[in-house]
Motif scaffolding. Structure first.
Motif, PDB file in Angstrom:
ATOM      1  N   SER A  15       0.826  -1.211   0.000  1.00  0.00           N
ATOM      2  CA  SER A  15       0.000   0.000   0.000  1.00  0.00           C
ATOM      3  C   SER A  15       0.861   1.262   0.000  1.00  0.00           C
ATOM      4  N   THR A  16       1.998   1.206   0.666  1.00  0.00           N
ATOM      5  CA  THR A  16       2.915   2.345   0.678  1.00  0.00           C
ATOM      6  C   THR A  16       3.423   2.634  -0.728  1.00  0.00           C
ATOM      7  N   VAL A  17       3.797   1.576  -1.433  1.00  0.00           N
ATOM      8  CA  VAL A  17       4.286   1.735  -2.805  1.00  0.00           C
ATOM      9  C   VAL A  17       3.165   2.209  -3.727  1.00  0.00           C
ATOM     10  N   ALA A  18       1.984   1.595  -3.594  1.00  0.00           N
ATOM     11  CA  ALA A  18       0.855   1.984  -4.446  1.00  0.00           C
ATOM     12  C   ALA A  18       0.494   3.452  -4.242  1.00  0.00           C
ATOM     13  N   LYS A  19       0.458   3.881  -2.988  1.00  0.00           N
ATOM     14  CA  LYS A  19       0.126   5.283  -2.694  1.00  0.00           C
ATOM     15  C   LYS A  19       1.129   6.229  -3.348  1.00  0.00           C
ATOM     16  N   ARG A  20       2.406   5.870  -3.280  1.00  0.00           N
ATOM     17  CA  ARG A  20       3.447   6.710  -3.882  1.00  0.00           C
ATOM     18  C   ARG A  20       3.247   6.807  -5.393  1.00  0.00           C
ATOM     19  N   TRP A  21       2.975   5.667  -6.024  1.00  0.00           N
ATOM     20  CA  TRP A  21       2.827   5.675  -7.476  1.00  0.00           C
ATOM     21  C   TRP A  21       1.569   6.416  -7.911  1.00  0.00           C
TER      22      TRP A  21
END
Length: 204
Positions: A15-21
């Motif tokens: 979720s951290t990566v998805a939010k960043r992207w």
């Protein structure tokens, strides 16, 4: 469209990566959110769950009692398999509908924890897995999700092994580091994805 399959173990940092992207311009489809949608009150999915697991997993307002269902399926592999056989096909169909509605010049993240387990076979351009050591997953689940260590281990045991996700993935991001370093790595991969997406668009 450039489609990213984003997966990883529970509490590994997807979720951290998805939010960043998303902040960088991607559109996200969250498989967990789709899975909730296909078992809302009045759906065929919820009716099938009731038929297989009984009224005890239905709240008084007609919604799914996720805690009650979780206690049943995460202690019995066969029952978990039954639940997955109900939900996964519905999620796949709904996801295909959502993808079809998006602009063709989009970079789309399909955030799907069970990409390997559910044999998700959408036409991914790249598959990325976010990984953390099991002890770190357990620590995060206890601290942030209110689980006991035993419950956390039980959830992890129902998922694919890291090596299985790695075998399916084109890229691996490690969240066994400071979050700033994870985001640095995610940013670098995003720049690569943008280049790949541009190349694909130019060829079409």
């Amino acid at each position: 469209m450039y489609l990213i399959g984003l997966t990883g173990g529970i509490a590994a940092g997807k979720s951290t990566v998805a939010k960043r992207w998303v902040e960088l311009g991607a559109i996200e489809i969250d498989a967990d959110q789709v899975a909730r949608e296909v078992v809302e009150p009045g759906t065929v999915g919820l009716q099938h769950i009731r038929d297989h697991f009984g009224a005890s997993v239905i709240n008084t307002d007609g919604s799914l009692d996720r805690a009650a269902l979780g206690k049943i399926v995460f202690e019995d592999r066969e029952k978990l398999s039954t639940l997955n056989s109900i939900v996964h096909p519905l999620v796949r169909t709904r996801t295909a509908e959502l993808l079809a509605q998006l602009p063709q010049d989009s970079i789309v993240i399909y955030n799907v924890p069970l990409l390997v387990e559910a044999a998700v076979d959408h036409d991914f351009d790249i598959v990325v897995t976010v990984e953390a050591p099991e002890e770190e997953q357990i620590k995060r689940m206890v601290a942030h999700r209110g689980m006991t260590a035993t419950e956390a281990k039980s959830r992890i045991a129902t998922q694919a092994k890291p090596v299985e996700r790695a075998a399916r993935a084109d890229r691996i991001l490690s969240s066994n580091q400071d979050i700033h370093l994870l985001l640095r790595d995610a940013d670098a991969l995003w720049r690569e994805i943008e280049r790949l997406a541009a190349t694909k668009a130019a060829q079409n």
